[in-house]
Design an enzyme around this catalytic site. Sequence first.
Site, mmCIF file in Angstrom:
data_model
loop_
_atom_site.group_PDB
_atom_site.id
_atom_site.type_symbol
_atom_site.label_atom_id
_atom_site.label_comp_id
_atom_site.label_asym_id
_atom_site.label_seq_id
_atom_site.Cartn_x
_atom_site.Cartn_y
_atom_site.Cartn_z
ATOM 1 N N LYS A 36 5.029 0.761 7.090
ATOM 2 C CA LYS A 36 4.981 0.104 5.763
ATOM 3 C C LYS A 36 6.109 0.287 5.012
ATOM 4 C CE LYS A 36 0.774 -1.192 6.648
ATOM 5 N NZ LYS A 36 -0.515 -0.100 6.654
ATOM 6 N N TRP A 42 -9.375 1.308 4.226
ATOM 7 C CA TRP A 42 -8.638 2.225 5.157
ATOM 8 C C TRP A 42 -9.432 3.634 4.725
ATOM 9 C CZ3 TRP A 42 -6.676 0.492 8.941
ATOM 10 C CH2 TRP A 42 -5.907 -0.547 9.192
ATOM 11 N N ASP A 98 -3.950 9.624 2.393
ATOM 12 C CA ASP A 98 -3.213 8.825 3.051
ATOM 13 C C ASP A 98 -2.069 8.020 2.500
ATOM 14 O OD1 ASP A 98 -2.600 6.384 4.662
ATOM 15 O OD2 ASP A 98 -4.629 5.757 4.961
HETATM 16 C C1 LIG Z 1 -1.848 0.217 7.729
HETATM 17 C C2 LIG Z 1 -2.628 1.368 7.029
HETATM 18 C C3 LIG Z 1 -3.398 2.180 7.820
HETATM 19 C C4 LIG Z 1 -3.302 2.050 9.233
HETATM 20 O O1 LIG Z 1 -2.152 2.463 9.857
HETATM 21 P P1 LIG Z 1 -2.122 2.398 11.508
HETATM 22 O O2 LIG Z 1 -0.807 3.180 11.750
HETATM 23 O O3 LIG Z 1 -2.184 1.246 12.090
HETATM 24 O O4 LIG Z 1 -3.423 3.167 11.998
HETATM 25 C C5 LIG Z 1 -4.282 3.061 7.254
HETATM 26 N N1 LIG Z 1 -3.997 3.216 6.040
HETATM 27 C C6 LIG Z 1 -3.465 2.574 5.075
HETATM 28 C C7 LIG Z 1 -3.403 2.790 3.582
HETATM 29 C C8 LIG Z 1 -2.587 1.617 5.509
HETATM 30 O O5 LIG Z 1 -1.950 0.771 4.824
#
Ligand SMILES: *Cc1c(COP(=O)(O)O)cnc(C)c1O
Length: 355
Positions: A190, A99, A166
């Site tokens: 999540k 990511w 993030d």
């Molecule tokens: C799941 C995840 C993403 C992607 O998220 P989307 O909402 O599907 O774009 C980005 N960064 C991390 C750390 C993730 O776990």
Amino acid sequence: MTKHNFNAGPSILPREVIEKTADAVLNLNDSGLSILEISHRSKDFQAVIDEANSLFKELLDIPAGYSVLFLGGGASLQFAMIPFNLLEKKAAYLDTGTWANKAMKEAKGFGEVIETASSKESNYSYIPKNYRIPADADYFHITTNNTIFGTEILKDLDSPVPLVADMSSDIFSRPLDVSKYGIIYGGAQKNLAPAGLTFVIVKEALLGKVSRHIPTMLDYRTHIKNESMFNTPPVLPIYSALETLRWIKNMGGVAQMEKRNTTKAALLYDEIDRNKLFTGTAAAEDRSRMNVCFVMKAGYEELEADFLKFATERGMVGIKGHRSVGGFRASIYNAMPKESVQALVDCMKEFEKKH
Ligand SMILES: *Cc1c(COP(=O)(O)O)cnc(C)c1O
């Protein structure tokens, strides 16, 4: 049979949140209408988004000068929206996994990107620690929890430039010093809500500094000014997020979440370290409390498929590892009860006895 949901995302939500969301779908606040069929500008929905916003700020102790936004597009759209709004010349990124890499790739379309450090050479099994953040960067981007590789930055880092994080997979898992960050963002699927919602905590003073034209929908200022209602927001996931935030508050807030998460993670990592059949993939000091990655120990590799079958027959769901790590990944987010982690541990012990 009781199912123990270790899915990585979308993932487990508190049962209570699912039930209350179901109630709101059938009959919101005894209005005789579903939340699915009312205006996002109605009084009933305004109360939902207002309370979600204020609980978000209360639970994370967000200081004045920051806005909380509820948007669409996922964390993946933020990979572009962040440089669009903040990157004038140069940005720094810490490469800790898939990511982080995707975020960095997107920024390259907007200016110079400095990779401060990377753990790619060891398949992202640790968090790099010795690196320099260029003092002339517009911001420094990190991924606090690496969902795929099971590593986590558990401290609020010091950065000479605005820190952008993030936190898709560890938001609300511990108390944060939000004042150390410029932007905190993530997909909600999540640790917070069903898919379709993206949260952004943004320091207002960082905006309005780039010279490029920003399309209205991609400009954070649009959403700040309109309190996430410039267009129709993802109403149902926002409702579920509100119920999750109420649940966290009832549980004692993020400090209590952290206690629970520390206990659950220790329970599982202790078993991985003790059991002769398994071994963890992440460096011990960087182990994630949200995503626990482990593989069969050398000499027992051929038992991998057997253990997956064995665990599945005992109600474990979603423990197959991501293809980039292999083996197993147990995602044990906020909503995961300790009993489910114990059930997985029992499974591992029982399987060990057979071999
Ligand atoms: C799941 C995840 C993403 C992607 O998220 P989307 O909402 O599907 O774009 C980005 N960064 C991390 C750390 C993730 O776990």
